[in-house]
Write an enzyme that holds these catalytic residues in place. Structure first.
Site: not given
Lengths: 162, 130
Positions: A13-14
């Site tokens: 997740i980014h």
């Protein structure tokens, strides 16, 4: 069909996932499929904190494969993230049936060759990619939705048989 | 009071560009490091941040661009267990300037709280001026 995106990305997740793909597709759930992260309460909480408005499910490969079809048939939309080609391969071999994996980020590490700015592969990665392609799972290299997708085998042609 | 060092961790060239912009207003700056996430895996970025903050025994602040990005996420991981190091996300030029003006007067935690408040106050809308 709830699955919106299956993505291989060593950042999990980014920003690109949350902003570029997330705001375009509005997933209700993000599955992070990673045995190591699933084993750490601290890591699970960190990933959940990154997207407070989305349900984050951090699960093992075995659990994700078992629940893949149920998510496909569920309401809403979902992303699935794995950190590398090996995990993607294990997930498919355990029974998940994505049409394709988006190859979004496999960054440089020693011993890996450059395919493009955000994809670097070694022999193990290439073996996993060939196994996925052989099962009919497409591998589409594309970091953000606005970029043009390209088939991994076009960017990184398999070497000719000796 | 010891100066609070800072590390800017941001996407693309933002950290370096923001520091250059701040120097145009403030003058030459020392004790601020910059880091881009460009081309780095999560593990590599976390290791780079950890390396930068290692010598900060008296504390410091990690300043990142936005919540949920890899710069922020890796900043959280890399400073785990470092109670003397504070993380602030959503950094803009007013926050960076306020940091530069106040880094010798506060300890890291109080400075971070101040930066959050200053950043929130720095965003205003104006319209319809006659």
């Amino acid at each position: 069909m709830s699955w919106l995106l299956h993505r291989i990305d060593d950042r999990l997740i980014h920003g690109q996932v949350v902003v570029a793909w997330g705001q375009r597709m509005n997933p209700r759930r993000i599955w992070v499929v990673d045995d190591a992260v699933a084993a750490s309460a601290w890591e699970r909480e960190l990933l959940q904190s990154l997207v407070p408005d989305v349900e984050v499910r951090v699960v093992t490969v075995t659990l994700a494969a078992a629940e893949w079809a149920a998510e496909r048939d569920a309401a809403g939309g979902a992303f699935l993230l794995v950190r590398d080609l090996a995990t993607a391969r294990r997930l498919v071999e355990a029974g998940a049936e994505p049409r394709a994996f988006n190859v979004g980020g496999l960054h440089y590490a020693p011993g890996k060759d450059k395919v493009n700015e955000y994809v670097y592969l070694d022999a193990h990665d290439r073996a996993d990619a060939r196994a996925l392609l052989a099962r009919g799972t497409a591998l589409e290299v594309q970091d953000v939705p606005a970029a043009r997708p390209a088939a991994l085998q076009q960017l990184d042609p398999p070497s000719a048989p000796e | 009071m010891a100066r609070v060092p800072a590390l800017l961790v941001m996407h693309g060239d933002l950290a370096a560009a923001l520091l250059r912009a701040a120097e145009q207003v403030y003058g030459p700056v020392s004790d601020v490091e910059v880091l881009s996430n460009q081309g780095l895996s999560r593990d590599a970025l976390e290791a780079r941040i950890r390396e930068c903050v290692r010598p900060w025994e008296q504390g410091g602040v990690v300043l990142t661009d936005f919540w949920g990005g890899s710069c922020h996420a890796c900043g959280v991981s890399a400073t785990r267990g470092r109670d003397e190091v504070a993380l602030v996300t959503g950094i803009n030029l007013p926050i960076l300037l306020d940091y530069l003006h106040n880094r010798d007067q506060f300890e890291a935690g109080a400075l971070a709280e101040r930066l959050q408040k200053k950043g929130q106050e720095s965003i205003r809308v104006q319209r319809g001026l006659p």
